[in-house]
Design an enzyme around this catalytic site. Structure first.
Site, PDB file in Angstrom:
ATOM      1  N   GLY A  44     -10.473  14.172   1.753  1.00 17.86           N
ATOM      2  CA  GLY A  44      -9.633  15.364   1.599  1.00 17.86           C
ATOM      3  C   GLY A  44      -8.757  15.619   2.810  1.00 17.86           C
ATOM      4  O   GLY A  44      -7.611  16.067   2.689  1.00 17.86           O
ATOM      5  N   GLU A  45      -9.275  15.300   4.000  1.00 15.37           N
ATOM      6  CA  GLU A  45      -8.530  15.578   5.226  1.00 15.37           C
ATOM      7  C   GLU A  45      -7.488  14.502   5.536  1.00 15.37           C
ATOM      8  O   GLU A  45      -6.484  14.781   6.181  1.00 15.37           O
ATOM      9  CB  GLU A  45      -9.507  15.660   6.419  1.00 15.37           C
ATOM     10  CG  GLU A  45     -10.448  16.843   6.338  1.00 15.37           C
ATOM     11  CD  GLU A  45     -11.667  16.690   7.248  1.00 15.37           C
ATOM     12  OE1 GLU A  45     -11.596  15.930   8.227  1.00 15.37           O
ATOM     13  OE2 GLU A  45     -12.691  17.341   6.957  1.00 15.37           O
ATOM     14  N   HIS A  83     -14.618  19.363  -1.268  1.00 18.19           N
ATOM     15  CA  HIS A  83     -15.181  18.555  -0.182  1.00 18.19           C
ATOM     16  C   HIS A  83     -15.235  17.108  -0.675  1.00 18.19           C
ATOM     17  O   HIS A  83     -16.029  16.776  -1.564  1.00 18.19           O
ATOM     18  CB  HIS A  83     -16.576  19.054   0.209  1.00 18.19           C
ATOM     19  CG  HIS A  83     -17.198  18.227   1.291  1.00 18.19           C
ATOM     20  ND1 HIS A  83     -17.314  18.665   2.590  1.00 18.19           N
ATOM     21  CD2 HIS A  83     -17.677  16.963   1.285  1.00 18.19           C
ATOM     22  CE1 HIS A  83     -17.843  17.700   3.325  1.00 18.19           C
ATOM     23  NE2 HIS A  83     -18.078  16.658   2.548  1.00 18.19           N
ATOM     24  N   HIS A 108     -23.422  20.806  -0.142  1.00 16.84           N
ATOM     25  CA  HIS A 108     -22.223  20.916   0.712  1.00 16.84           C
ATOM     26  C   HIS A 108     -21.860  22.381   0.984  1.00 16.84           C
ATOM     27  O   HIS A 108     -20.722  22.688   1.346  1.00 16.84           O
ATOM     28  CB  HIS A 108     -20.978  20.282   0.056  1.00 16.84           C
ATOM     29  CG  HIS A 108     -20.977  18.784   0.011  1.00 16.84           C
ATOM     30  ND1 HIS A 108     -20.376  18.089  -1.008  1.00 16.84           N
ATOM     31  CD2 HIS A 108     -21.468  17.849   0.855  1.00 16.84           C
ATOM     32  CE1 HIS A 108     -20.496  16.790  -0.801  1.00 16.84           C
ATOM     33  NE2 HIS A 108     -21.177  16.612   0.326  1.00 16.84           N
ATOM     34  N   GLU A 153     -19.172  21.589   9.785  1.00 16.44           N
ATOM     35  CA  GLU A 153     -20.467  22.143   9.389  1.00 16.44           C
ATOM     36  C   GLU A 153     -21.325  22.462  10.606  1.00 16.44           C
ATOM     37  O   GLU A 153     -22.045  23.451  10.623  1.00 16.44           O
ATOM     38  CB  GLU A 153     -21.190  21.133   8.484  1.00 16.44           C
ATOM     39  CG  GLU A 153     -20.537  20.999   7.117  1.00 16.44           C
ATOM     40  CD  GLU A 153     -20.837  19.686   6.431  1.00 16.44           C
ATOM     41  OE1 GLU A 153     -20.251  18.652   6.835  1.00 16.44           O
ATOM     42  OE2 GLU A 153     -21.649  19.677   5.504  1.00 16.44           O
ATOM     43  N   ASN A 195     -28.605  17.138  12.773  1.00 11.87           N
ATOM     44  CA  ASN A 195     -28.518  16.751  11.367  1.00 11.87           C
ATOM     45  C   ASN A 195     -29.253  15.414  11.248  1.00 11.87           C
ATOM     46  O   ASN A 195     -28.702  14.366  11.575  1.00 11.87           O
ATOM     47  CB  ASN A 195     -27.034  16.621  10.974  1.00 11.87           C
ATOM     48  CG  ASN A 195     -26.858  16.175   9.538  1.00 11.87           C
ATOM     49  OD1 ASN A 195     -27.828  15.862   8.838  1.00 11.87           O
ATOM     50  ND2 ASN A 195     -25.620  16.124   9.090  1.00 11.87           N
ATOM     51  N   ARG A 236     -29.657  21.221  10.091  1.00 13.12           N
ATOM     52  CA  ARG A 236     -29.150  21.120   8.742  1.00 13.12           C
ATOM     53  C   ARG A 236     -30.331  20.759   7.845  1.00 13.12           C
ATOM     54  O   ARG A 236     -31.034  19.780   8.105  1.00 13.12           O
ATOM     55  CB  ARG A 236     -28.096  20.027   8.650  1.00 13.12           C
ATOM     56  CG  ARG A 236     -27.619  19.883   7.237  1.00 13.12           C
ATOM     57  CD  ARG A 236     -27.003  18.568   6.983  1.00 13.12           C
ATOM     58  NE  ARG A 236     -26.518  18.534   5.596  1.00 13.12           N
ATOM     59  CZ  ARG A 236     -26.138  17.438   4.990  1.00 13.12           C
ATOM     60  NH1 ARG A 236     -26.171  16.293   5.630  1.00 13.12           N
ATOM     61  NH2 ARG A 236     -25.734  17.471   3.752  1.00 13.12           N
ATOM     62  N   ARG A 295     -21.668   7.062  -6.245  1.00 10.68           N
ATOM     63  CA  ARG A 295     -22.305   7.815  -7.345  1.00 10.68           C
ATOM     64  C   ARG A 295     -21.270   8.114  -8.422  1.00 10.68           C
ATOM     65  O   ARG A 295     -20.117   8.388  -8.107  1.00 10.68           O
ATOM     66  CB  ARG A 295     -22.864   9.144  -6.812  1.00 10.68           C
ATOM     67  CG  ARG A 295     -24.063   8.988  -5.911  1.00 10.68           C
ATOM     68  CD  ARG A 295     -24.419  10.305  -5.227  1.00 10.68           C
ATOM     69  NE  ARG A 295     -24.122  10.279  -3.816  1.00 10.68           N
ATOM     70  CZ  ARG A 295     -24.081  11.356  -3.018  1.00 10.68           C
ATOM     71  NH1 ARG A 295     -24.300  12.547  -3.507  1.00 10.68           N
ATOM     72  NH2 ARG A 295     -23.803  11.228  -1.744  1.00 10.68           N
TER      73      ARG A 295
HETATM   74  P1  ADP Z   1     -19.622  11.614   4.815  1.00 12.56           P
HETATM   75  O1  ADP Z   1     -19.739  12.259   3.475  1.00 12.56           O
HETATM   76  O2  ADP Z   1     -20.486  10.400   4.972  1.00 12.56           O
HETATM   77  O3  ADP Z   1     -19.659  12.579   5.981  1.00 12.56           O
HETATM   78  P2  ADP Z   1     -16.782  11.474   5.391  1.00 12.56           P
HETATM   79  O4  ADP Z   1     -16.527  12.917   5.180  1.00 12.56           O
HETATM   80  O5  ADP Z   1     -16.613  10.923   6.762  1.00 12.56           O
HETATM   81  O6  ADP Z   1     -18.150  10.978   4.798  1.00 12.56           O
HETATM   82  O7  ADP Z   1     -15.761  10.685   4.406  1.00 12.56           O
HETATM   83  C1  ADP Z   1     -15.798   9.305   4.268  1.00 12.56           C
HETATM   84  C2  ADP Z   1     -14.669   8.897   3.340  1.00 12.56           C
HETATM   85  O8  ADP Z   1     -13.420   9.306   3.920  1.00 12.56           O
HETATM   86  C3  ADP Z   1     -14.580   7.374   3.138  1.00 12.56           C
HETATM   87  O9  ADP Z   1     -14.316   7.078   1.797  1.00 12.56           O
HETATM   88  C4  ADP Z   1     -13.379   7.019   4.010  1.00 12.56           C
HETATM   89  O10 ADP Z   1     -12.711   5.869   3.568  1.00 12.56           O
HETATM   90  C5  ADP Z   1     -12.501   8.243   3.810  1.00 12.56           C
HETATM   91  N1  ADP Z   1     -11.461   8.276   4.819  1.00 12.56           N
HETATM   92  C6  ADP Z   1     -11.577   8.463   6.150  1.00 12.56           C
HETATM   93  N2  ADP Z   1     -10.375   8.331   6.744  1.00 12.56           N
HETATM   94  C7  ADP Z   1      -9.475   8.054   5.762  1.00 12.56           C
HETATM   95  C8  ADP Z   1      -8.056   7.796   5.719  1.00 12.56           C
HETATM   96  N3  ADP Z   1      -7.328   7.823   6.824  1.00 12.56           N
HETATM   97  N4  ADP Z   1      -7.499   7.554   4.518  1.00 12.56           N
HETATM   98  C9  ADP Z   1      -8.235   7.542   3.391  1.00 12.56           C
HETATM   99  N5  ADP Z   1      -9.555   7.762   3.355  1.00 12.56           N
HETATM  100  C10 ADP Z   1     -10.167   8.018   4.530  1.00 12.56           C
END
Ligand code: ADP
Length: 407
Positions: free
Chosen positions: A337-338, A212, A184, A389, A7, A96, A245
């Protein structure tokens, strides 16, 4: 088959080496042999991280002038960590590629396919050129190995005209390809597949809303396995509030900024891509974890940024419920989300009438793992599913090379 998934971004390369075949895919037992990333390519301060099983290496302060040097370093590290004994052990490459134009599925990269990807550069000038660098470097390093492109846009090509057409003069669509593409797609497709496995549902009987939420954020409405609507549009600027954004906004604001504040197109682009969203409202950070912490400490604009973010998301969940009619599952994925129960809670607030009821205890416990987080009385099953992904890219590459249709 051992597949190196790349990627490539403007100054970074994320990679995974995955061993997969039909049996492994069936059992969901693909082997992750190594993963890692290179950052700050183009500087003499590059850093590289690689983990293979128990072995991990981290190098900093490297001179990596370009993607060729970065990918050569990745190959050397794969050998060094024992993930492969020689480069020839890598059977194929999976890339990707953000914009696939009209491609509906992943593609073995031939001269014809390459021409079409090059053609889509004008639609994704910030992404596709870097994604393609990975292909060109690997064509030199592995001239006899097949390479497959997996597109972020492909999954959404099943959207009907009513979802992908903007109400602009029709010629803009016909001549200039201005339409909703959506992004996505690989992530939405992966979590939809995992949802069906975890809840033991068939593709035909499942309608899903997948969220996502990372630095970029989007939702998809998925009917019987096919994307029928998604919140990102012609570019990844539309839809949900994101890290930097704004998502949806009145297009006249852009005209106003240009006319009244005499901003150039480039300045507006920077404003919309880098200075808006969570960062813009809070004036503090685009990092949701830090914002949640700030809000807890009473920082008003951090609280406001979170509120606007969750309100927009809730509005879209409502809209996509209307799009699908009947919804069986709602899935949260991506870094936010996770890992952020509070965001999921706020986003599902007042949605019980629509059939979404979160189990507070289950929601709070679900951090970074696959978990069901709805109550037993919730009409819609709500899940947290970490995205993967790279795994889907590896599987698509394998199936494409073997001539097996990608589901
Ligand atoms: P990308 O789109 O760059 O791949 P990610 O999927 O890693 O980004 O998501 C990044 C976001 O996830 C950031 O806003 C980060 O603060 C948030 N994040 C990661 N861990 C946590 C957490 N434990 N609690 C809240 N937000 C989190």
């Amino acid at each position: 088959m051992k597949i190196l998934v790349l990627n490539c971004g403007s100054s970074s390369v994320k990679f995974q080496l995955v061993e997969t075949d039909l049996e492994r895919i069936d059992r969901n037992e693909d082997r992750l042999l190594a993963r890692g990333q290179v950052e700050r390519i183009g500087t003499s301060e590059a850093l590289v991280y690689c983990q293979a099983g128990e072995r991990a290496t981290r190098d900093v302060g490297l001179e990596l002038p370009d993607h060729r040097a970065a990918i050569a370093k990745v190959i050397a590290l794969l050998q060094h960590t024992g993930a492969v004994s020689r480069p020839e052990d890598i059977d194929a490459l999976g890339h990707r590629v953000v914009h696939g134009g009209d491609f509906r599925t992943s593609q073995l990269i031939t001269a014809e396919v390459l021409r079409k990807i090059e053609d889509a550069v004008e639609l994704a000038p910030l992404h596709n050129p870097h994604n393609l660098k990975g292909y060109y470097v690997c064509a030199e390093l592995f001239p006899d190995r097949p390479q497959v492109a997996v597109f972020d846009t492909a999954f959404h090509q099943t959207m009907p005209g009513r979802a992908y057409l903007y109400a602009l003069p029709y010629d803009h669509f016909r001549r200039h390809r201005i339409r909703r593409y959506g992004f996505h797609g690989t992530s939405h497709r992966y979590v939809a597949y995992r949802f069906r496995q975890l809840s033991d549902r068939s593709t035909e009987e499942t309608n899903l809303i997948t969220c996502h939420l990372g630095n970029g954020c989007s939702l998809a409405a998925i009917q019987h396995g096919r994307s029928v609507d998604t919140s990102m549009g012609f570019t990844p600027l539309e839809g949900l509030v994101m890290g930097t954004r704004p998502g949806d906004l009145d297009p006249a604001i852009v005209l106003h900024l240009m006319a009244k504040l005499e901003m150039t197109a480039q300045e507006v682009s920077t404003l919309l891509n880098r200075h808006s969203g969570l960062y813009g409202i809070s004036g503090e950070t685009n990092d949701m974890r830090a914002l949640l912490e700030s809000a807890r400490k009473g920082h008003e604009r951090a609280r406001l940024a979170i509120e606007v973010f969750c309100y927009r998301l809730r509005k879209y969940i409502g809209a996509y419920t209307a799009v699908l009619g009947e919804v069986h599952g709602l899935v949260f994925t991506g870094g936010i989300g996770e890992n952020a129960p509070r965001i999921r809670e706020l986003s599902c607030e007042n949605l019980d009438q629509l059939g979404y009821v979160l189990d507070t205890a289950k929601n709070n416990q679900a951090v970074g793992v696959e978990a069901a987080i709805s109550t037993s009385s919730s009409r819609v099953e709500i899940f947290v599913i970490p995205t993967n992904e790279e795994l889907l890219i590896a599987r698509d590459a394998f199936r494409t090379i073997e001539g097996i249709e990608n589901p």
